[in-house]
Design an enzyme around this catalytic site. Structure first.
Site, PDB file in Angstrom:
ATOM      1  N   HIS A 258       0.816  -1.223   0.000  1.00 31.04           N
ATOM      2  CA  HIS A 258       0.000   0.000   0.000  1.00 31.04           C
ATOM      3  C   HIS A 258       0.842   1.262   0.000  1.00 31.04           C
ATOM      4  CE1 HIS A 258      -4.217  -0.802   0.202  1.00 31.04           C
ATOM      5  NE2 HIS A 258      -4.038  -1.783   1.057  1.00 31.04           N
ATOM      6  N   GLU A 323      -4.148  -2.533  12.937  1.00 32.14           N
ATOM      7  CA  GLU A 323      -5.341  -2.289  12.127  1.00 32.14           C
ATOM      8  C   GLU A 323      -5.981  -3.627  11.735  1.00 32.14           C
ATOM      9  OE1 GLU A 323      -4.495  -0.859   8.192  1.00 32.14           O
ATOM     10  OE2 GLU A 323      -6.490   0.007   7.947  1.00 32.14           O
ATOM     11  N   ASP A 357     -10.667  -6.152   2.717  1.00 27.97           N
ATOM     12  CA  ASP A 357     -10.457  -4.885   2.002  1.00 27.97           C
ATOM     13  C   ASP A 357     -11.554  -4.644   0.971  1.00 27.97           C
ATOM     14  OD1 ASP A 357      -8.202  -4.188   3.345  1.00 27.97           O
ATOM     15  OD2 ASP A 357      -6.791  -4.816   1.797  1.00 27.97           O
ATOM     16  N   HIS A 416     -31.612  26.975  39.315  1.00 30.43           N
ATOM     17  CA  HIS A 416     -31.932  25.565  39.087  1.00 30.43           C
ATOM     18  C   HIS A 416     -32.954  25.092  40.130  1.00 30.43           C
ATOM     19  CE1 HIS A 416     -28.319  25.725  36.678  1.00 30.43           C
ATOM     20  NE2 HIS A 416     -28.445  24.448  36.318  1.00 30.43           N
TER      21      HIS A 416
HETATM   22  N1  LIG Z   1      -6.554   3.932   4.909  1.00 25.82           N
HETATM   23  C1  LIG Z   1      -7.295   3.761   3.833  1.00 25.82           C
HETATM   24  O1  LIG Z   1      -8.307   3.086   3.842  1.00 25.82           O
HETATM   25  C2  LIG Z   1      -6.868   4.446   2.564  1.00 25.82           C
HETATM   26  C3  LIG Z   1      -7.575   4.240   1.383  1.00 25.82           C
HETATM   27  C4  LIG Z   1      -7.199   4.949   0.256  1.00 25.82           C
HETATM   28  C5  LIG Z   1      -6.121   5.831   0.302  1.00 25.82           C
HETATM   29  N2  LIG Z   1      -5.437   5.985   1.452  1.00 25.82           N
HETATM   30  C6  LIG Z   1      -4.322   6.932   1.557  1.00 25.82           C
HETATM   31  O2  LIG Z   1      -4.743   8.164   1.006  1.00 25.82           O
HETATM   32  C7  LIG Z   1      -3.633   8.826   0.456  1.00 25.82           C
HETATM   33  C8  LIG Z   1      -3.990   9.339  -0.922  1.00 25.82           C
HETATM   34  O3  LIG Z   1      -3.098  10.353  -1.270  1.00 25.82           O
HETATM   35  P1  LIG Z   1      -3.009  10.960  -2.719  1.00 25.82           P
HETATM   36  O4  LIG Z   1      -1.974  12.007  -2.683  1.00 25.82           O
HETATM   37  O5  LIG Z   1      -2.851   9.844  -3.664  1.00 25.82           O
HETATM   38  O6  LIG Z   1      -4.443  11.605  -3.001  1.00 25.82           O
HETATM   39  P2  LIG Z   1      -5.276  12.742  -2.246  1.00 25.82           P
HETATM   40  O7  LIG Z   1      -6.544  12.879  -3.007  1.00 25.82           O
HETATM   41  O8  LIG Z   1      -5.376  12.469  -0.814  1.00 25.82           O
HETATM   42  O9  LIG Z   1      -4.417  14.066  -2.430  1.00 25.82           O
HETATM   43  C9  LIG Z   1      -4.362  14.773  -3.627  1.00 25.82           C
HETATM   44  C10 LIG Z   1      -4.556  16.263  -3.324  1.00 25.82           C
HETATM   45  O10 LIG Z   1      -3.502  16.714  -2.462  1.00 25.82           O
HETATM   46  C11 LIG Z   1      -3.298  18.091  -2.699  1.00 25.82           C
HETATM   47  N3  LIG Z   1      -1.858  18.370  -2.779  1.00 25.82           N
HETATM   48  C12 LIG Z   1      -0.912  17.667  -3.434  1.00 25.82           C
HETATM   49  N4  LIG Z   1       0.284  18.268  -3.295  1.00 25.82           N
HETATM   50  C13 LIG Z   1       0.070  19.385  -2.539  1.00 25.82           C
HETATM   51  C14 LIG Z   1       0.915  20.423  -2.045  1.00 25.82           C
HETATM   52  N5  LIG Z   1       2.222  20.425  -2.308  1.00 25.82           N
HETATM   53  N6  LIG Z   1       0.366  21.403  -1.309  1.00 25.82           N
HETATM   54  C15 LIG Z   1      -0.963  21.411  -1.031  1.00 25.82           C
HETATM   55  N7  LIG Z   1      -1.807  20.442  -1.480  1.00 25.82           N
HETATM   56  C16 LIG Z   1      -1.302  19.445  -2.212  1.00 25.82           C
HETATM   57  C17 LIG Z   1      -3.918  18.426  -4.019  1.00 25.82           C
HETATM   58  O11 LIG Z   1      -4.910  19.355  -3.803  1.00 25.82           O
HETATM   59  C18 LIG Z   1      -4.512  17.128  -4.532  1.00 25.82           C
HETATM   60  O12 LIG Z   1      -5.808  17.333  -5.018  1.00 25.82           O
HETATM   61  C19 LIG Z   1      -2.470   7.862   0.472  1.00 25.82           C
HETATM   62  O13 LIG Z   1      -1.618   8.198   1.532  1.00 25.82           O
HETATM   63  C20 LIG Z   1      -3.136   6.497   0.743  1.00 25.82           C
HETATM   64  O14 LIG Z   1      -2.325   5.600   1.440  1.00 25.82           O
HETATM   65  C21 LIG Z   1      -5.799   5.322   2.591  1.00 25.82           C
HETATM   66  N1  LIG Z   2      -6.090  -2.207   3.304  1.00 27.89           N
HETATM   67  C1  LIG Z   2      -6.572  -0.835   3.138  1.00 27.89           C
HETATM   68  C2  LIG Z   2      -6.829  -0.259   4.522  1.00 27.89           C
HETATM   69  O1  LIG Z   2      -5.740  -0.393   5.326  1.00 27.89           O
HETATM   70  C3  LIG Z   2      -7.830  -0.732   2.330  1.00 27.89           C
HETATM   71  C4  LIG Z   2      -7.714  -1.131   0.903  1.00 27.89           C
HETATM   72  C5  LIG Z   2      -8.323  -0.576  -0.171  1.00 27.89           C
HETATM   73  N2  LIG Z   2      -7.949  -1.281  -1.254  1.00 27.89           N
HETATM   74  C6  LIG Z   2      -7.192  -2.257  -0.871  1.00 27.89           C
HETATM   75  N3  LIG Z   2      -7.020  -2.177   0.430  1.00 27.89           N
HETATM   76 ZN   LIG Z   3      -5.426  -3.234   1.441  1.00 32.35          ZN
END
Ligand SMILES: NC(=O)c1ccc[n+]([C@@H]2O[C@H](COP(=O)([O-])OP(=O)(O)OC[C@H]3O[C@@H](n4cnc5c(N)ncnc54)[C@H](O)[C@@H]3O)[C@@H](O)[C@H]2O)c1
Ligand SMILES: N[C@H](CO)Cc1c[nH]c[nH+]1
Ligand SMILES: [Zn+2]
Length: 430
Positions: A258, A323, A357, A416
């Site tokens: 991930h 998690e 997931d 009160h």
């Molecule tokens: N825990 C979960 O279930 C789960 C699921 C999906 C994604 N995630 C996490 O979400 C995150 C997704 O991140 P992403 O970046 O791919 O998408 P994101 O949509 O979270 O971020 C993109 C946005 O960040 C902003 N950005 C980028 N650079 C910038 C800067 N320098 N200054 C200000 N704003 C800025 C922009 O506005 C852009 O639209 C990852 O860390 C991923 O691991 C977690």
């Molecule tokens: N494992 C992630 C949450 O920790 C969720 C996810 C989305 N797609 C695949 N996995």
């Molecule tokens: Zn996953």
């Protein structure tokens, strides 16, 4: 992956994994704050400015039309849509069990007390659209809100360079969300929290995102509610000599891919198993498309922790509070009784973490970084609120009036006490 044999190394490792996602960094905090303040003051103008700057996307409106949703969704394969339907069905079925109903009871004096359950009116869902775009996360965030009865769901997803992931749009269409905005980052969070000319403000914001999104969510908390801040993925597998090394290695890698900051841990009582798992990992890593990410996460945040016995094994589990926890021991259904802290527990060799997931049914938005000590998975309960109900009869009033007056007196709150006294006088009691 490091092997941890003694308590000193174990303590050091705990510190390393805790530190990996607690800090956003001063730049991210400052930039997110500036963006939020600007959106709060200038609305759409600021949202467009930052969308242009960070997503290189300019349009006459950031509201996504139904035609655009259809167009992207139409690009996805039948096999994907079939998998999506299967997942939706199971996720709905599971979450329907979480529905809470209002309740009340009457005591012997006819006093009615209870709790009224109401859905939140309007919720904002953030769907990441930068590096990682997960259609499964659309399902996991939207379905519980719909089951809770939330009437309005606004969904923000960035369109970097004017494009969005078609699978995400197919998921949006499949769950029937129609209010979609092509914006991301802190500007999307601020727009949902404070409202702009285009976006009506919401009551709660849910959904994962990068550091800017997470920092912004923390900053708007209080103005709106937010969900748990889910950090980098984690898996901990508790296994004894009966476990299958190939399954363990495959599952450790599933979360390591991930994110560079993901953490994969094996806690075991079996030395023999360690060698077999290491061999499986070495062979399997080579075949992965995200090999560099996996290697980074295993080297930095991965570990095989030796435990003297089952008690020590689950002491480690409960301290790490992972998690995802997989239990692959002789008797997983017995050992689960020893679990105090975990986001989701997967029992036995057929309960592979990726089932959870996507399609098993329970939510994949889970507490990370030890917060399973006090947080729960995202669920229907996150989209409702509770209101207490108090309905007294005269007899019930008479029964507690003196106690209330006394309490008010001891707290020095005359008004009160008078609220009770005025009624007592009306009853001719004083
Ligand atoms: N825990 C979960 O279930 C789960 C699921 C999906 C994604 N995630 C996490 O979400 C995150 C997704 O991140 P992403 O970046 O791919 O998408 P994101 O949509 O979270 O971020 C993109 C946005 O960040 C902003 N950005 C980028 N650079 C910038 C800067 N320098 N200054 C200000 N704003 C800025 C922009 O506005 C852009 O639209 C990852 O860390 C991923 O691991 C977690
Ligand atoms: N494992 C992630 C949450 O920790 C969720 C996810 C989305 N797609 C695949 N996995
Ligand atoms: Zn996953």
């Amino acid at each position: 992956m490091r092997i941890i044999e003694d308590d000193r190394d174990y303590r050091e490792f705990i510190k390393i994994i805790r530190d990996r996602s607690e800090d956003f960094g001063i730049d991210v905090l400052e930039d997110s704050k500036i963006i939020i303040e600007h959106v709060k003051k200038s609305g759409d103008f600021a949202v467009e400015l930052y969308t242009n700057r960070y997503d290189r996307f300019q349009n006459n409106t950031f509201k996504v039309s139904q035609e655009t949703i259809e167009e992207y969704a139409g690009k996805t394969e039948r096999s994907f849509l079939d998998a999506l339907s299967k997942s939706i069905e199971r996720i709905r079925h599971f979450h329907e069990k979480q529905v809470e109903r209002s309740w009340k009871f009457k005591d012997a004096l006819g006093v009615e007390l209870g709790q009224i359950i109401r859905p939140l009116e309007r919720v904002g869902v953030y769907v990441p659209g930068g590096k990682a775009a997960y259609p499964s996360s659309v399902l996991m965030n939207v379905i519980p809100a719909q089951i809770a009865g939330v009437k309005e769901i606004a969904l923000c997803v960035p369109f970097p360079d004017g494009q969005v992931n078609p699978y995400v749009m197919a998921a949006v269409k499949a769950v029937g969300v129609t209010e979609v905005y092509a914006i991301g980052g802190a500007q999307a969070i601020a727009a949902m929290a404070y409202g702009t000319q285009t976006i009506k403000k919401v009551d709660k914001i849910v959904g994962p995102g990068n550091a800017y999104v997470a920092a912004a969510k923390k900053m708007v908390f209080g103005t709106v509610d937010i969900d748990i801040i889910a950090g980098p993925s984690e898996i901990l597998i508790a296994a004894d000599e009966t476990a299958e090394a190939a399954f363990i290695a495959a599952d450790l890698l599933s979360q390591a891919e991930h994110d560079e900051n993901a953490s994969s841990i094996l806690v075991t009582t079996s030395r023999e198993l360690v060698g077999k798992v290491q061999a499986e990992l070495t062979e399997r890593i080579e075949k992965l498309s995200r090999k560099e990410i996996v290697q980074h996460s295993l080297e930095n945040y991965g570990a095989i922790i030796m435990a003297a016995d089952t008690t020590e094994m689950f002491d480690r589990v409960n301290e790490i509070a992972p998690e995802h926890l997989e239990i692959m021991t002789k008797a997983p259904e017995r050992d689960v009784e020893l679990v105090k802290n975990a986001g989701a527990v997967f029992l036995g060799k057929w309960s592979a973490e990726p089932l959870g997931d996507y399609s098993a049914g329970p939510n994949h938005v889970l507490p990370t970084n030890g917060t399973a000590r006090f947080f729960s998975p995202l669920g229907v309960y996150d989209f409702i609120k509770r209101t207490s109900l108090i309905n007294f009869t005269e007899a019930g009033f008479k029964d507690i009036a003196s106690a209330v007056e006394a309490m008010a007196g001891y707290e020095g709150l005359d008004a009160h006490a008078e609220s009770v006294a005025v009624r007592k006088r009306a009853l001719g009691e004083i």
